[in-house]
Design an enzyme around this catalytic site. Structure first.
Site, PDB file in Angstrom:
ATOM      1  CD  GLN A  34      53.136 -28.769-128.299  1.00 37.16           C
ATOM      2  OE1 GLN A  34      54.198 -28.651-127.696  1.00 37.16           O
ATOM      3  NE2 GLN A  34      52.354 -27.742-128.600  1.00 37.16           N
ATOM      4  CG  PHE A  35      55.673 -33.895-129.454  1.00 32.69           C
ATOM      5  CD1 PHE A  35      55.942 -34.395-130.721  1.00 32.69           C
ATOM      6  CD2 PHE A  35      55.692 -32.529-129.254  1.00 32.69           C
ATOM      7  CE1 PHE A  35      56.240 -33.532-131.769  1.00 32.69           C
ATOM      8  CE2 PHE A  35      55.984 -31.660-130.292  1.00 32.69           C
ATOM      9  CZ  PHE A  35      56.250 -32.158-131.552  1.00 32.69           C
ATOM     10  CD  GLU A  95      51.176 -28.500-123.746  1.00 35.51           C
ATOM     11  OE1 GLU A  95      51.143 -28.958-122.574  1.00 35.51           O
ATOM     12  OE2 GLU A  95      52.088 -28.758-124.554  1.00 35.51           O
ATOM     13  CG  LEU A 113      53.165 -24.475-122.488  1.00 35.31           C
ATOM     14  CD1 LEU A 113      54.588 -23.993-122.720  1.00 35.31           C
ATOM     15  CD2 LEU A 113      52.617 -25.149-123.726  1.00 35.31           C
ATOM     16  CG  PHE A 134      56.391 -40.486-118.730  1.00 35.98           C
ATOM     17  CD1 PHE A 134      56.183 -41.801-118.369  1.00 35.98           C
ATOM     18  CD2 PHE A 134      57.168 -40.234-119.851  1.00 35.98           C
ATOM     19  CE1 PHE A 134      56.739 -42.841-119.095  1.00 35.98           C
ATOM     20  CE2 PHE A 134      57.734 -41.262-120.579  1.00 35.98           C
ATOM     21  CZ  PHE A 134      57.514 -42.578-120.207  1.00 35.98           C
ATOM     22  CD  GLU A 191      52.364 -31.832-121.269  1.00 37.32           C
ATOM     23  OE1 GLU A 191      52.905 -31.539-120.173  1.00 37.32           O
ATOM     24  OE2 GLU A 191      52.706 -31.313-122.346  1.00 37.32           O
ATOM     25  CG  HIS A 221      59.662 -33.858-129.176  1.00 40.21           C
ATOM     26  ND1 HIS A 221      60.523 -33.602-128.136  1.00 40.21           N
ATOM     27  CD2 HIS A 221      58.954 -32.721-129.366  1.00 40.21           C
ATOM     28  CE1 HIS A 221      60.354 -32.355-127.728  1.00 40.21           C
ATOM     29  NE2 HIS A 221      59.402 -31.799-128.458  1.00 40.21           N
TER      30      HIS A 221
END
Length: 325
Positions: free
Chosen positions: A82-83, A29, A58, A88, A60, A129
């Protein structure tokens, strides 16, 4: 050699492997033109083109599925989550598919996938995050989990991870991205995955740790030295597989140990290290092995993270309990 921050060392490693292997692909992303949230991929799309460094939606779960499909077609994907708190959404792809691909196919297929992701606290991020979820990965068979603590280690370990034919989870602590610079070779080099590093030699106590807690532990060791205690600091660097030989050699030398992690006590990595020490070196111990961790609660909002996160003062307090046992 050049003076690099960790983020610069990571970018350098990615550039090195993009040049070395035309089958390597970077995606995630906002990692293309923007260079990622933390600019880890800055300039790479311009240098290598949109076919090799590109943005994804966006999603995952889509990033995970794409990684597996590309790996099966002979590519070497390096996706970014991204984080890591968003892992999950892609757990099935990582734990249910990537980790099992070689075993499930009887060695016919591999999953040469390196999942990069930032994690860790101390930088006042929003919810999800900063969570330290590395324990989930370390407890999932079929995955290697790498957590560097320095720019030098980050470059060498990332190149090794990308070249590995099995899936590697490569976690980058947010607080370390631009915390300091050190000399990093501009040429390519590798560091063996699964090999710990003794960051400081000592004889009275072993501190076994990884990630940002390496630096808190080194600070604690310096303070303890002023009181006459010689403290060894072992940086695991890889939390799966663990370098059992280095851990045990350190404990047998010092006779005392504490294990430090940023994650909650229940999160598992420190507990696994303690268990290995007790199983293999209990007769060398002069005191119980204690842990320094965060509390067993959900990661707090940023206003409270300074209280919640373990620091060098907590390490010193626990170390003295073991030293004075």
């Amino acid at each position: 050699m050049a003076q690099m921050t960790m983020i610069q060392a990571i970018t350098d490693a990615l550039r090195t492997e993009l040049r070395n292997d035309e089958q390597m692909l970077l995606f995630g992303e906002d990692i293309g033109a923007n260079g990622g949230v933390f600019r880890a991929t800055e300039g790479l799309q311009k240098e290598f083109g949109e076919d090799r460094v590109f943005d994804t939606p966006l999603a995952e779960s889509g990033i995970g599925g794409l990684s597996i499909g590309l790996a099966l077609q002979g590519f070497r994907p390096v996706p970014e989550i991204q984080f890591f708190g968003f892992v999950f959404e892609v757990m099935d792809s990582i734990v249910g598919q990537m980790a099992r691909l070689r075993y499930r196919s009887g060695g016919r297929y591999n999953a040469p996938i390196t999942v990069r992701s930032p994690f860790g606290g101390g930088v006042h991020t929003p919810e999800l995050h900063s969570d330290s979820l590395e324990g989930l990965m370390a407890q999932s068979p079929g995955l290697k989990v790498v957590v560097p603590s320095t720019p030098y280690d980050a470059k060498g370990l990332l190149i090794s991870a990308i070249r590995d034919n099995d899936p590697v989870i490569f976690l980058e602590h947010l607080k370390l991205y631009r915390a300091f610079r050190e000399e990093v070779p501009e040429e390519e080099y590798t560091i063996e995955i699964g090999k710990a590093d003794v960051k400081r030699e000592g004889t009275n106590l072993s501190i076994i740790t990884y990630g940002a807690m390496v630096h808190e532990s080194l600070k604690a060791a310096e303070e303890l030295e002023k009181e006459g205690h010689s403290v060894e600091v072992v940086d695991l660097r890889t939390i799966q597989p663990l370098d059992i030989d280095t851990i045990i050699a350190s404990v047998e030398k010092t006779g005392r140990a504490i294990v430090v992690q940023e994650a909650q006590k229940q999160a598992g990595v420190a507990a696994q290290v303690v268990a290995e020490i007790n199983e293999r070196a209990i007769l060398s111990l002069e005191a119980p092995v204690l842990r320094v961790t965060a509390a067993d609660t959900i990661y707090p909002f940023s206003q409270a993270e300074g209280i919640w996160l373990p620091n060098f003062k907590d390490i010193i307090e626990t170390a003295k309990k073991v030293l004075n046992f």
